[in-house]
Enzyme design. Structure first.
Site, PDB file in Angstrom:
ATOM      1  N   GLU A   1      -4.777  48.444 -36.168  1.00  0.00           N
ATOM      2  CA  GLU A   1      -6.257  47.976 -36.292  1.00  0.00           C
ATOM      3  C   GLU A   1      -6.838  47.894 -34.678  1.00  0.00           C
ATOM      4  OE1 GLU A   1      -3.501  47.026 -37.529  1.00  0.00           O
ATOM      5  OE2 GLU A   1      -3.705  46.048 -39.496  1.00  0.00           O
TER       6      GLU A   1
ATOM      7  N   ASN B   1      -0.663  52.600 -35.011  1.00  0.00           N
ATOM      8  CA  ASN B   1      -0.008  51.851 -34.184  1.00  0.00           C
ATOM      9  C   ASN B   1       1.021  52.448 -32.970  1.00  0.00           C
ATOM     10  OD1 ASN B   1       1.529  52.275 -36.552  1.00  0.00           O
ATOM     11  ND2 ASN B   1       2.984  50.920 -36.024  1.00  0.00           N
TER      12      ASN B   1
ATOM     13  N   CYS C   1      -4.753  40.780 -34.777  1.00  0.00           N
ATOM     14  CA  CYS C   1      -5.823  41.958 -35.046  1.00  0.00           C
ATOM     15  C   CYS C   1      -6.931  41.032 -36.064  1.00  0.00           C
ATOM     16  CB  CYS C   1      -5.112  43.044 -36.221  1.00  0.00           C
ATOM     17  SG  CYS C   1      -4.102  44.096 -35.417  1.00  0.00           S
TER      18      CYS C   1
ATOM     19  N   CYS D   1      -2.236  41.518 -39.065  1.00  0.00           N
ATOM     20  CA  CYS D   1      -1.674  40.636 -38.404  1.00  0.00           C
ATOM     21  C   CYS D   1      -2.804  39.631 -37.731  1.00  0.00           C
ATOM     22  CB  CYS D   1      -0.637  41.164 -37.274  1.00  0.00           C
ATOM     23  SG  CYS D   1      -1.457  41.388 -35.687  1.00  0.00           S
TER      24      CYS D   1
ATOM     25  N   CYS E   1      -1.243  47.374 -32.225  1.00  0.00           N
ATOM     26  CA  CYS E   1      -1.534  47.715 -33.704  1.00  0.00           C
ATOM     27  C   CYS E   1      -2.645  48.845 -33.982  1.00  0.00           C
ATOM     28  CB  CYS E   1      -1.814  46.285 -34.485  1.00  0.00           C
ATOM     29  SG  CYS E   1      -0.681  45.193 -34.601  1.00  0.00           S
TER      30      CYS E   1
ATOM     31  N   GLU F   1       3.644  51.868 -30.246  1.00  0.00           N
ATOM     32  CA  GLU F   1       4.761  50.985 -29.861  1.00  0.00           C
ATOM     33  C   GLU F   1       5.233  51.332 -28.496  1.00  0.00           C
ATOM     34  OE1 GLU F   1       7.889  50.715 -32.855  1.00  0.00           O
ATOM     35  OE2 GLU F   1       6.409  49.624 -34.495  1.00  0.00           O
TER      36      GLU F   1
HETATM   37  N1  THU Z   1       1.485  46.866 -37.037  1.00  0.00           N
HETATM   38  C1  THU Z   1       0.300  47.211 -36.966  1.00  0.00           C
HETATM   39  O1  THU Z   1      -0.119  48.261 -36.601  1.00  0.00           O
HETATM   40  N2  THU Z   1      -0.852  46.192 -37.830  1.00  0.00           N
HETATM   41  C2  THU Z   1      -0.656  45.145 -38.054  1.00  0.00           C
HETATM   42  O2  THU Z   1      -1.705  44.516 -38.679  1.00  0.00           O
HETATM   43  C3  THU Z   1       0.852  44.623 -38.419  1.00  0.00           C
HETATM   44  C4  THU Z   1       1.832  45.485 -37.712  1.00  0.00           C
HETATM   45  C5  THU Z   1       2.433  47.393 -36.344  1.00  0.00           C
HETATM   46  C6  THU Z   1       2.998  46.873 -35.145  1.00  0.00           C
HETATM   47  C7  THU Z   1       4.269  47.353 -34.988  1.00  0.00           C
HETATM   48  O3  THU Z   1       4.083  48.507 -34.350  1.00  0.00           O
HETATM   49  C8  THU Z   1       4.771  47.711 -36.256  1.00  0.00           C
HETATM   50  O4  THU Z   1       3.508  47.562 -37.126  1.00  0.00           O
HETATM   51  C9  THU Z   1       5.609  46.447 -36.699  1.00  0.00           C
HETATM   52  O5  THU Z   1       5.297  45.152 -36.719  1.00  0.00           O
END
Ligand code: THU
Length: 160
Positions: free
Chosen positions: A75, A62, A115, A112, A73, A64
């Protein structure tokens, strides 16, 4: 009016040792790439490793952003990379692992909703199931044999 019942079967593994060698290796790649997450806002690191039919493994973590919605994310970083690098090679599996700098993540962390939708697109495109394996930092691992099991009644291009 009628009611329909939707049932889903997941496989729950107690720990990594219960996985096949191939799945174990893929999950370790997800754990490895998790350390490259750029997550200064959530402190929540996610790694994803995708196995393609040609045996290539594509990974992502991920990423940010100070403008929060601009982040991405793990995925989707991984699956869009697979789509760009190997547009015509089917995706067999995706392994996902998450940890947090704030607390121990010992429950499986499912992808999520966004994704799930992104993975569904590729499953629909390639007309074959994508298996998902997901976990936290430690503890149980969940296996779903198809994204459809995580997103019933989904939206796809057949509606367009
Ligand atoms: N995140 C993911 O990388 N994948 C997911 O399926 C759930 C959330 C990341 C996004 C963000 O950088 C952090 O987790 C908190 O939400």
């Amino acid at each position: 009016m009628k009611k329909i019942k939707h049932t889903t079967t997941f496989t729950i593994y107690t720990n990594l040792k219960e996985l096949s060698d191939g799945d174990n290796k893929l999950m370790h790649r997800a754990m490895q790439i998790r350390d490259t997450a750029y997550a200064p806002y959530s402190n929540f690191n996610v790694g994803a490793a995708i196995l393609l039919q040609n045996d290539e493994i594509i990974t992502g973590s991920n990423q940010e952003n100070a403008a929060y919605p601009s982040g991405m994310c793990a995925e989707r970083v991984a699956i869009y990379s697979a789509g760009a690098l190997f547009p015509n090679i089917p995706i067999l599996k995706i392994a996902i692992s998450a940890n947090s700098l704030n607390k121990l993540v010992d429950q499986p962390v499912g992808p999520c909703g966004s994704c799930r939708q992104a993975i569904a697109e590729y499953e629909f495109k390639q007309e074959s199931p994508i298996e998902l394996l997901f976990m936290g930092e430690t503890g149980k691992i969940v296996k779903a044999t198809s994204l459809k099991d995580l997103l019933p009644l989904s939206f796809d291009k057949s509606f367009l």
